[in-house]
Design an enzyme around this catalytic site. Structure first.
Site, PDB file in Angstrom:
ATOM      1  N   GLN A  24     -10.445  77.899 -12.341  1.00 26.64           N
ATOM      2  CA  GLN A  24      -9.994  76.408 -12.833  1.00 26.64           C
ATOM      3  C   GLN A  24     -10.729  75.457 -12.005  1.00 26.64           C
ATOM      4  O   GLN A  24     -11.049  75.624 -10.711  1.00 26.64           O
ATOM      5  CB  GLN A  24      -8.446  76.403 -12.755  1.00 26.64           C
ATOM      6  CG  GLN A  24      -7.835  76.594 -11.458  1.00 26.64           C
ATOM      7  CD  GLN A  24      -6.407  77.235 -11.619  1.00 26.64           C
ATOM      8  OE1 GLN A  24      -5.619  76.954 -12.543  1.00 26.64           O
ATOM      9  NE2 GLN A  24      -6.017  77.675 -10.617  1.00 26.64           N
ATOM     10  N   HIS A  55      10.801  71.137  -7.850  1.00 26.30           N
ATOM     11  CA  HIS A  55      10.913  72.275  -7.001  1.00 26.30           C
ATOM     12  C   HIS A  55      12.225  72.629  -6.967  1.00 26.30           C
ATOM     13  O   HIS A  55      12.755  73.818  -6.756  1.00 26.30           O
ATOM     14  CB  HIS A  55      10.150  72.267  -6.071  1.00 26.30           C
ATOM     15  CG  HIS A  55       8.540  72.409  -6.203  1.00 26.30           C
ATOM     16  ND1 HIS A  55       7.824  71.174  -5.949  1.00 26.30           N
ATOM     17  CD2 HIS A  55       7.729  73.301  -6.560  1.00 26.30           C
ATOM     18  CE1 HIS A  55       6.419  71.598  -6.320  1.00 26.30           C
ATOM     19  NE2 HIS A  55       6.488  72.584  -6.989  1.00 26.30           N
ATOM     20  N   GLU A  99       0.003  84.835  -6.661  1.00 24.63           N
ATOM     21  CA  GLU A  99      -0.603  83.717  -6.987  1.00 24.63           C
ATOM     22  C   GLU A  99      -2.255  83.983  -7.350  1.00 24.63           C
ATOM     23  O   GLU A  99      -2.828  84.801  -6.656  1.00 24.63           O
ATOM     24  CB  GLU A  99      -0.897  82.469  -6.143  1.00 24.63           C
ATOM     25  CG  GLU A  99      -1.824  81.398  -6.327  1.00 24.63           C
ATOM     26  CD  GLU A  99      -1.688  80.713  -7.622  1.00 24.63           C
ATOM     27  OE1 GLU A  99      -0.806  79.947  -7.815  1.00 24.63           O
ATOM     28  OE2 GLU A  99      -2.949  80.552  -8.188  1.00 24.63           O
ATOM     29  N   ASP A 130      -2.852  88.760 -10.466  1.00 21.02           N
ATOM     30  CA  ASP A 130      -2.168  88.428 -11.612  1.00 21.02           C
ATOM     31  C   ASP A 130      -0.784  88.815 -11.429  1.00 21.02           C
ATOM     32  O   ASP A 130      -0.367  89.837 -11.305  1.00 21.02           O
ATOM     33  CB  ASP A 130      -2.981  89.089 -12.737  1.00 21.02           C
ATOM     34  CG  ASP A 130      -2.384  88.648 -13.987  1.00 21.02           C
ATOM     35  OD1 ASP A 130      -1.544  87.686 -14.115  1.00 21.02           O
ATOM     36  OD2 ASP A 130      -2.358  89.760 -15.000  1.00 21.02           O
ATOM     37  N   GLY A 131       0.280  88.023 -12.006  1.00 17.15           N
ATOM     38  CA  GLY A 131       1.709  87.960 -11.644  1.00 17.15           C
ATOM     39  C   GLY A 131       2.104  89.031 -12.986  1.00 17.15           C
ATOM     40  O   GLY A 131       2.991  89.736 -12.518  1.00 17.15           O
ATOM     41  N   ASP A 148       6.537  80.024 -11.415  1.00 18.71           N
ATOM     42  CA  ASP A 148       6.013  78.591 -11.207  1.00 18.71           C
ATOM     43  C   ASP A 148       4.620  78.623 -11.873  1.00 18.71           C
ATOM     44  O   ASP A 148       3.719  78.504 -10.977  1.00 18.71           O
ATOM     45  CB  ASP A 148       6.239  78.160  -9.872  1.00 18.71           C
ATOM     46  CG  ASP A 148       5.751  76.674  -9.616  1.00 18.71           C
ATOM     47  OD1 ASP A 148       5.654  75.996 -10.677  1.00 18.71           O
ATOM     48  OD2 ASP A 148       5.648  76.289  -8.458  1.00 18.71           O
ATOM     49  N   THR A 150       1.526  77.605 -14.392  1.00 16.35           N
ATOM     50  CA  THR A 150       0.995  76.603 -15.332  1.00 16.35           C
ATOM     51  C   THR A 150       1.436  76.649 -16.711  1.00 16.35           C
ATOM     52  O   THR A 150       1.892  77.528 -16.979  1.00 16.35           O
ATOM     53  CB  THR A 150      -0.628  76.454 -15.006  1.00 16.35           C
ATOM     54  OG1 THR A 150      -1.125  77.798 -14.956  1.00 16.35           O
ATOM     55  CG2 THR A 150      -1.249  75.810 -13.928  1.00 16.35           C
ATOM     56  N   ASP A 151       0.684  75.677 -17.602  1.00 11.23           N
ATOM     57  CA  ASP A 151       1.077  75.450 -19.022  1.00 11.23           C
ATOM     58  C   ASP A 151       0.462  76.864 -19.571  1.00 11.23           C
ATOM     59  O   ASP A 151      -0.323  77.320 -19.232  1.00 11.23           O
ATOM     60  CB  ASP A 151       0.643  74.385 -19.667  1.00 11.23           C
ATOM     61  CG  ASP A 151       1.142  73.089 -19.127  1.00 11.23           C
ATOM     62  OD1 ASP A 151       2.283  73.088 -18.642  1.00 11.23           O
ATOM     63  OD2 ASP A 151       0.396  71.996 -19.256  1.00 11.23           O
TER      64      ASP A 151
HETATM   65  N1  SAM Z   1       4.762  73.097 -11.201  1.00 11.01           N
HETATM   66  C1  SAM Z   1       3.323  73.339 -11.811  1.00 11.01           C
HETATM   67  C2  SAM Z   1       3.484  72.571 -13.493  1.00 11.01           C
HETATM   68  O1  SAM Z   1       4.388  72.953 -14.328  1.00 11.01           O
HETATM   69  O2  SAM Z   1       2.426  71.832 -13.903  1.00 11.01           O
HETATM   70  C3  SAM Z   1       2.943  74.590 -11.898  1.00 11.01           C
HETATM   71  C4  SAM Z   1       2.511  74.567 -10.353  1.00 11.01           C
HETATM   72  S1  SAM Z   1       1.424  75.858  -9.685  1.00 11.01           S
HETATM   73  C5  SAM Z   1      -0.018  75.186  -9.046  1.00 11.01           C
HETATM   74  C6  SAM Z   1       0.995  76.979 -10.985  1.00 11.01           C
HETATM   75  C7  SAM Z   1      -0.033  78.218 -10.468  1.00 11.01           C
HETATM   76  O3  SAM Z   1       0.122  79.158 -11.461  1.00 11.01           O
HETATM   77  C8  SAM Z   1      -1.330  77.972 -10.318  1.00 11.01           C
HETATM   78  O4  SAM Z   1      -1.810  77.615  -9.031  1.00 11.01           O
HETATM   79  C9  SAM Z   1      -2.223  78.922 -11.336  1.00 11.01           C
HETATM   80  O5  SAM Z   1      -3.280  79.541 -10.403  1.00 11.01           O
HETATM   81  C10 SAM Z   1      -1.008  79.955 -11.042  1.00 11.01           C
HETATM   82  N2  SAM Z   1      -1.141  80.882 -12.208  1.00 11.01           N
HETATM   83  C11 SAM Z   1      -1.501  80.931 -13.517  1.00 11.01           C
HETATM   84  N3  SAM Z   1      -1.766  81.964 -14.295  1.00 11.01           N
HETATM   85  C12 SAM Z   1      -1.247  83.016 -13.254  1.00 11.01           C
HETATM   86  C13 SAM Z   1      -0.925  84.317 -13.239  1.00 11.01           C
HETATM   87  N4  SAM Z   1      -1.179  84.954 -14.396  1.00 11.01           N
HETATM   88  N5  SAM Z   1      -0.686  84.876 -12.210  1.00 11.01           N
HETATM   89  C14 SAM Z   1      -0.196  84.465 -11.172  1.00 11.01           C
HETATM   90  N6  SAM Z   1      -0.382  82.921 -10.946  1.00 11.01           N
HETATM   91  C15 SAM Z   1      -0.889  82.506 -11.928  1.00 11.01           C
END
Ligand code: SAM
Length: 279
Positions: A24, A55, A99, A130-131, A148, A150-151
């Site tokens: 990204q 948080h 992450e 990947d989670g 936690d 992203t969208d």
């Molecule tokens: N609080 C934030 C929001 O709702 O806007 C989210 C914060 S955090 C930075 C989100 C993290 O999820 C990102 O760093 C992204 O790289 C991670 N992420 C996205 N898809 C993921 C996945 N499939 N597995 C693990 N992490 C993931």
């Protein structure tokens, strides 16, 4: 989450980082009104000024609903804010964080020391990956899982799926609880509603708590708790007892057991949207 027709804007004081990682675009900048900001793919992930509102509500409801959370999994949360809040609980022996993007973690380490402080704690272990795959493959088990993400767009959208929550069910210990950020029920009621329906379908029990995050679209946010077997309604006096016993008094600025209980009383339009989704 933004819409095509509604965005919030911030006046930028100066850019500190703009890079394209393998996953990204990452921007860190100082703003006039909200302090330092992390944006991923041009979407605000946090601002220094209001991140505590997010948080604390993402972590403490699940952590205090559990009587003795020792082993915690954080999925996503590369900025470190969720890990920081988890580590406030002295019951915690181990926090694994999965992450996807090492570059987000690196950016937080460099530019967001107030969030990433937990990264140097010996109880924390970072897994880059990947989670969804992690919860399907790991041999580890957890008392609490914090999502936690992203969208629900691109690589984060599987974190809103039945498949992911089946993996979460697999890694939760007896009495285990998951809490996920549930997007904005005001602007995207069906995103919140379908996440709650997924959690209920896969795990059996679900509960929604509201929160307020001014820098997120609409400001109104949902936090979604789920479990297979834990009672998600803890008596207020017991929540307060746990909060005080764990030394959290004076260490949270938004969350208190009373706020937890108050924001669990959902207004009618949220109740209606959950009813529509069979929750
Ligand atoms: N609080 C934030 C929001 O709702 O806007 C989210 C914060 S955090 C930075 C989100 C993290 O999820 C990102 O760093 C992204 O790289 C991670 N992420 C996205 N898809 C993921 C996945 N499939 N597995 C693990 N992490 C993931």
């Amino acid at each position: 989450m933004q819409t095509e027709d509604l965005r919030i804007s911030l006046r930028v004081r100066r850019f500190l980082l703009s890079e394209i990682s393998d996953h990204q675009r990452i921007d860190v900048f100082d703003s006039y009104e909200m302090g330092r900001v992390l944006a991923l793919d041009s979407r605000i992930q946090l601002t220094e000024r209001d991140e505590f509102l997010y948080h604390e509500m993402l972590v403490h409801p699940a952590m205090l609903t559990h009587p003795d959370p020792r082993r915690v999994l954080v999925v996503g949360g590369g900025d470190g804010g969720a890990v920081r809040e988890v580590l406030k609980h002295p019951t915690v022996e181990r926090v694994v964080q999965v992450e996807l993007d090492a570059a987000v973690v690196e950016a937080a380490r460099r530019f967001l020391p107030g969030l990433s402080s937990g990264y140097s704690d010996p109880r924390h272990e970072l897994v880059i990956g990947d989670g969804v795959r992690y919860v399907e493959e790991t041999g580890e088990r957890f008392d609490v899982v914090v999502v936690d993400s992203t969208d629900p767009i691109g690589e984060a959208s599987p974190l809103f799926s039945d498949r992911f929550y089946s993996g979460v069910a697999r890694v939760l210990l007896e009495g285990g609880i998951v809490e996920a950020q549930g997007e904005t029920p005001f602007l995207y009621p069906d995103v919140t509603g379908s996440l709650c329906a997924t959690v209920k379908r896969v795990l059996g029990r679900v509960k929604v708590i509201l929160g307020f995050v001014p820098s997120y679209q609409s400001g109104m946010w949902a936090f979604v708790l789920g479990s297979r077997d834990a009672d998600l309604e803890v008596p207020p006096a017991e929540l307060r007892r746990r909060y005080e016993e764990r030394g959290l008094e004076g260490r949270t600025r938004f969350y208190t057991p009373e706020v937890h209980v108050g924001l669990s009383n959902l207004p009618p339009f949220i109740r209606e949207l959950l009813d529509r989704h069979g929750v």
